[in-house]
Design a protein around this motif. Structure first.
Motif, mmCIF file in Angstrom:
data_model
loop_
_atom_site.group_PDB
_atom_site.id
_atom_site.type_symbol
_atom_site.label_atom_id
_atom_site.label_comp_id
_atom_site.label_asym_id
_atom_site.label_seq_id
_atom_site.Cartn_x
_atom_site.Cartn_y
_atom_site.Cartn_z
ATOM 1 N N GLU A 79 2.534 6.018 -2.944
ATOM 2 C CA GLU A 79 3.615 6.790 -3.558
ATOM 3 C C GLU A 79 3.356 6.981 -5.048
ATOM 4 O O GLU A 79 3.502 8.096 -5.580
ATOM 5 C CB GLU A 79 4.959 6.090 -3.343
ATOM 6 C CG GLU A 79 6.128 6.809 -3.998
ATOM 7 C CD GLU A 79 7.444 6.063 -3.839
ATOM 8 O OE1 GLU A 79 8.488 6.737 -3.958
ATOM 9 O OE2 GLU A 79 7.440 4.836 -3.628
ATOM 10 N N ASN A 89 -1.288 4.306 7.513
ATOM 11 C CA ASN A 89 0.133 3.961 7.622
ATOM 12 C C ASN A 89 0.854 4.065 6.288
ATOM 13 O O ASN A 89 2.025 4.445 6.230
ATOM 14 C CB ASN A 89 0.295 2.560 8.217
ATOM 15 C CG ASN A 89 -0.024 2.527 9.694
ATOM 16 O OD1 ASN A 89 0.036 3.541 10.392
ATOM 17 N ND2 ASN A 89 -0.381 1.351 10.189
ATOM 18 N N ALA A 90 0.160 3.750 5.198
ATOM 19 C CA ALA A 90 0.766 3.869 3.862
ATOM 20 C C ALA A 90 1.047 5.335 3.538
ATOM 21 O O ALA A 90 2.092 5.666 2.961
ATOM 22 C CB ALA A 90 -0.145 3.242 2.811
ATOM 23 N N ASP A 126 -3.166 11.014 5.622
ATOM 24 C CA ASP A 126 -4.251 10.534 4.766
ATOM 25 C C ASP A 126 -5.263 11.671 4.664
ATOM 26 O O ASP A 126 -5.852 12.078 5.649
ATOM 27 C CB ASP A 126 -4.892 9.291 5.375
ATOM 28 C CG ASP A 126 -5.983 8.681 4.509
ATOM 29 O OD1 ASP A 126 -6.491 9.370 3.595
ATOM 30 O OD2 ASP A 126 -6.338 7.524 4.770
ATOM 31 N N LYS A 159 1.522 7.679 5.872
ATOM 32 C CA LYS A 159 2.603 8.088 6.786
ATOM 33 C C LYS A 159 3.961 7.645 6.270
ATOM 34 O O LYS A 159 4.948 8.356 6.398
ATOM 35 C CB LYS A 159 2.365 7.500 8.186
ATOM 36 C CG LYS A 159 1.325 8.224 8.973
ATOM 37 C CD LYS A 159 1.148 7.606 10.353
ATOM 38 C CE LYS A 159 -0.086 8.199 11.000
ATOM 39 N NZ LYS A 159 -0.550 7.423 12.150
ATOM 40 N N ALA A 160 4.024 6.452 5.681
ATOM 41 C CA ALA A 160 5.288 5.956 5.115
ATOM 42 C C ALA A 160 5.790 6.869 3.998
ATOM 43 O O ALA A 160 6.985 6.879 3.698
ATOM 44 C CB ALA A 160 5.108 4.525 4.580
ATOM 45 N N ASN A 161 4.896 7.646 3.423
ATOM 46 C CA ASN A 161 5.253 8.589 2.372
ATOM 47 C C ASN A 161 5.347 10.030 2.892
ATOM 48 O O ASN A 161 5.444 10.964 2.110
ATOM 49 C CB ASN A 161 4.238 8.502 1.223
ATOM 50 C CG ASN A 161 4.461 7.286 0.365
ATOM 51 O OD1 ASN A 161 5.347 7.281 -0.475
ATOM 52 N ND2 ASN A 161 3.665 6.239 0.579
ATOM 53 N N ASP A 186 -4.320 0.614 7.863
ATOM 54 C CA ASP A 186 -3.270 0.310 6.895
ATOM 55 C C ASP A 186 -3.120 1.419 5.856
ATOM 56 O O ASP A 186 -2.012 1.741 5.435
ATOM 57 C CB ASP A 186 -3.543 -1.039 6.223
ATOM 58 C CG ASP A 186 -3.323 -2.212 7.167
ATOM 59 O OD1 ASP A 186 -2.814 -2.007 8.292
ATOM 60 O OD2 ASP A 186 -3.659 -3.345 6.777
ATOM 61 N N ARG A 187 -4.223 2.025 5.457
ATOM 62 C CA ARG A 187 -4.164 3.136 4.503
ATOM 63 C C ARG A 187 -3.446 4.332 5.139
ATOM 64 O O ARG A 187 -2.567 4.932 4.529
ATOM 65 C CB ARG A 187 -5.575 3.522 4.067
ATOM 66 C CG ARG A 187 -5.599 4.725 3.139
ATOM 67 C CD ARG A 187 -7.025 5.120 2.794
ATOM 68 N NE ARG A 187 -7.104 6.506 2.415
ATOM 69 C CZ ARG A 187 -7.534 6.937 1.244
ATOM 70 N NH1 ARG A 187 -7.936 6.084 0.329
ATOM 71 N NH2 ARG A 187 -7.587 8.229 0.979
ATOM 72 N N LYS A 189 0.819 -1.213 0.000
ATOM 73 C CA LYS A 189 0.000 0.000 0.000
ATOM 74 C C LYS A 189 0.855 1.266 0.000
ATOM 75 O O LYS A 189 0.493 2.252 -0.641
ATOM 76 C CB LYS A 189 -0.955 0.002 1.191
ATOM 77 C CG LYS A 189 -2.103 -0.963 1.012
ATOM 78 C CD LYS A 189 -3.112 -0.864 2.143
ATOM 79 C CE LYS A 189 -4.198 -1.902 1.931
ATOM 80 N NZ LYS A 189 -5.259 -1.795 2.929
ATOM 81 N N ALA A 190 1.964 1.254 0.709
ATOM 82 C CA ALA A 190 2.826 2.438 0.733
ATOM 83 C C ALA A 190 3.375 2.725 -0.667
ATOM 84 O O ALA A 190 3.435 3.894 -1.086
ATOM 85 C CB ALA A 190 3.971 2.249 1.727
ATOM 86 N N GLN A 191 3.752 1.696 -1.407
ATOM 87 C CA GLN A 191 4.244 1.888 -2.772
ATOM 88 C C GLN A 191 3.131 2.379 -3.697
ATOM 89 O O GLN A 191 3.372 3.195 -4.588
ATOM 90 C CB GLN A 191 4.832 0.585 -3.302
ATOM 91 C CG GLN A 191 6.110 0.169 -2.582
ATOM 92 C CD GLN A 191 6.516 -1.254 -2.911
ATOM 93 O OE1 GLN A 191 5.679 -2.154 -3.006
ATOM 94 N NE2 GLN A 191 7.817 -1.463 -3.071
#
Length: 149
Positions: A103, A137-138, A146, A140-142, A134-135, A98-100
């Protein structure tokens, strides 16, 4: 349809607690049904490919078995053979998490403010179910919040 309550934990937490296997939000063979309908329509319109958005996080732990590489390969074969070898299935996000995907969408200017993934079914995302967690967090990873929350 599941009669289980929607857990307010990430999918990683759910899999850690319950082990591999489907989660409460899994709808049996949903993607198979939708892909089959899309194939029938697409083939009749002359399309040579159908895309679906399965990704690596949904396949993890077989939480959603209709998002696994094995399912994709089987459906691709079925569509190819069933269309007289004229059409196939593509899953361009299959090996991305999801993070990818977030991105990629950020780079493309996707209007994320108009989307959400909540399973609670309200007018706004709950921010607490597995897919909301999970969304978020994805994003946040970027390094981004959200925009739906």
């Amino acid at each position: 349809a599941s009669s289980e309550a929607i857990e307010h934990k990430s999918y990683a937490q759910q899999l850690a607690e319950h082990g591999e296997g489907t989660v409460a939000t899994y709808v049996p063979f949903r993607n198979g049904l939708l892909i089959s309908a899309a194939a029938a329509i697409s083939i009749s319109l002359g399309a040579d490919a159908i895309c679906y958005g399965a990704h690596a996080d949904d396949a993890a732990g077989r939480a959603y078995p209709d998002c696994t590489p094995e399912f994709y390969a089987a459906m691709d074969t079925a569509i190819y053979e069933g269309s007289g070898k004229l059409c196939h299935l593509e899953a361009p996000l299959l090996n991305k998490n999801k993070a990818q995907i977030v991105e990629l969408g950020l780079n493309l200017g996707a209007p994320y403010q108009y989307t959400w993934s909540c399973y609670e079914g309200g007018d706004r995302p709950c921010g607490e179910c597995g897919t909301c967690i999970d969304r978020a967090n994805a994003f946040k990873a970027n390094g981004v919040d959200d925009p739906a929350l």
